[in-house]
Design a protein around this motif. Sequence first.
Motif, short mmCIF file in Angstrom:
data_model
loop_
_atom_site.label_atom_id
_atom_site.label_comp_id
_atom_site.label_asym_id
_atom_site.label_seq_id
_atom_site.Cartn_x
_atom_site.Cartn_y
_atom_site.Cartn_z
N GLU A 202 0.82 -1.21 0.00
CA GLU A 202 0.00 0.00 0.00
C GLU A 202 0.86 1.26 0.00
N ASP A 203 2.05 1.18 0.60
CA ASP A 203 2.97 2.32 0.65
C ASP A 203 3.91 2.37 -0.55
N MET A 204 4.30 1.21 -1.04
CA MET A 204 5.40 1.12 -2.02
C MET A 204 4.96 1.21 -3.48
N LEU A 205 3.74 0.83 -3.80
CA LEU A 205 3.32 0.82 -5.20
C LEU A 205 2.85 2.20 -5.64
N ILE A 206 3.27 2.58 -6.86
CA ILE A 206 2.88 3.88 -7.43
C ILE A 206 2.47 3.69 -8.89
N PRO A 207 1.63 4.57 -9.40
CA PRO A 207 1.30 4.55 -10.83
C PRO A 207 2.31 5.36 -11.63
N ILE A 208 2.51 5.00 -12.89
CA ILE A 208 3.26 5.82 -13.84
C ILE A 208 2.52 5.79 -15.17
N MET A 209 2.27 6.95 -15.74
CA MET A 209 1.68 7.07 -17.07
C MET A 209 2.55 7.99 -17.90
N ILE A 210 2.86 7.57 -19.12
CA ILE A 210 3.72 8.35 -20.01
C ILE A 210 3.01 8.47 -21.36
N MET A 211 2.78 9.69 -21.80
CA MET A 211 2.08 9.86 -23.08
C MET A 211 2.70 10.99 -23.87
N GLY A 212 2.65 10.88 -25.17
CA GLY A 212 3.19 11.89 -26.05
C GLY A 212 3.38 11.34 -27.44
N LYS A 213 3.84 12.18 -28.34
CA LYS A 213 4.05 11.78 -29.73
C LYS A 213 5.03 10.62 -29.80
N ASN A 214 4.65 9.58 -30.54
CA ASN A 214 5.47 8.37 -30.75
C ASN A 214 5.66 7.53 -29.48
N ILE A 215 4.86 7.78 -28.44
CA ILE A 215 4.87 6.93 -27.24
C ILE A 215 3.61 6.09 -27.27
N GLY A 216 3.76 4.79 -27.42
CA GLY A 216 2.61 3.92 -27.58
C GLY A 216 1.84 3.69 -26.30
N ALA A 217 0.59 3.25 -26.47
CA ALA A 217 -0.25 2.88 -25.33
C ALA A 217 0.00 1.41 -25.02
N ASN A 218 0.75 1.15 -23.98
CA ASN A 218 1.08 -0.23 -23.63
C ASN A 218 1.36 -0.33 -22.14
N LEU A 219 1.45 -1.57 -21.67
CA LEU A 219 1.70 -1.83 -20.26
C LEU A 219 3.20 -1.84 -19.99
N ILE A 220 3.64 -1.12 -18.98
CA ILE A 220 5.05 -1.09 -18.57
C ILE A 220 5.27 -2.13 -17.49
N GLU A 221 6.38 -2.84 -17.56
CA GLU A 221 6.72 -3.84 -16.54
C GLU A 221 8.02 -3.46 -15.83
N ASN A 222 8.13 -3.89 -14.57
CA ASN A 222 9.36 -3.73 -13.79
C ASN A 222 9.82 -2.27 -13.71
N ALA A 223 8.89 -1.39 -13.38
CA ALA A 223 9.20 0.04 -13.33
C ALA A 223 9.48 0.49 -11.90
N SER A 224 10.34 1.46 -11.78
CA SER A 224 10.72 2.06 -10.50
C SER A 224 10.61 3.57 -10.60
N ILE A 225 10.44 4.23 -9.48
CA ILE A 225 10.46 5.69 -9.45
C ILE A 225 11.78 6.23 -9.96
#
Length: 250
Positions: A202-225
């Motif tokens: 509950e403390d450690m998990l965070i969302p990340i969303m990245i959008m822009g030209k030539n950045i596809g809509a897909n699921l990111i894995e193994n991401a860190s802050i």
Amino acid sequence: MKVLLILVDGMRPDAIKDHPLAQKYMAKSAHTLNARTVMPSLTLPCHMSLFHSVEPVRHNTTTNTFMPQVRPIDGLFDVLKNFGKKSAFFYNWEQLRDLGKPGSLELSYYIHGADEKSNKKLTDEAIKYIAEENPDLTFLYLGHVDSAGHNSGWMSGEYMDAIDKSWKNIDRIVSALPSDYAVIITADHGGHDRTHGTEMAEDMLIPIMIMGKNIGANLIENASIMDIAPTITKIMGVYPALEWEGKSLI
């Protein structure tokens, strides 16, 4: 490409998984609801790790009191300044003032009080500044959600209302952006009960969303802050600091 980085302090991924605006942005972004922050999962250490792409033991800030680095690493603001880029920072939690070295920012805009009113004012000022000055990086920090968590409890009605109001501000500024901006939306940590700082999911998990030209809509894995700063430098086409430990997510 220029970048708008929005961070909602204390925003848990499970608090936004059914929110209509969050769903709207996830549908058109590279995203994850399972990225991890660093320990201790406290606001200032997490921000230092985001901007310096190393663990707290390396940047030396392990509480919400800033500590000078023993072996200094350039942070994101410093790296961009070295490449002639212009950065602006809008925030309502004063302890974040040391994220960059003196002189690394074109504008640092602080409002006291991490509440709904200051969130809206910061968003208004960031929209105005981007339109007038066209900075390369704008960092908009919104502190109301974390305050609601500490005051009323994470996932409480007051907390979820702060989530909703924060996303309305996010939607306003993203809708006002010029076409040459990418957007990253994230959090520093989550929370449980009325606190955070532990290794609980509950403390450690965070969302990340990245959008822009030539950045596809897909699921990111193994991401860190720690991956956010290298992602921003890649979007801008500049080199990250050699000491950074994170990776680009795109």
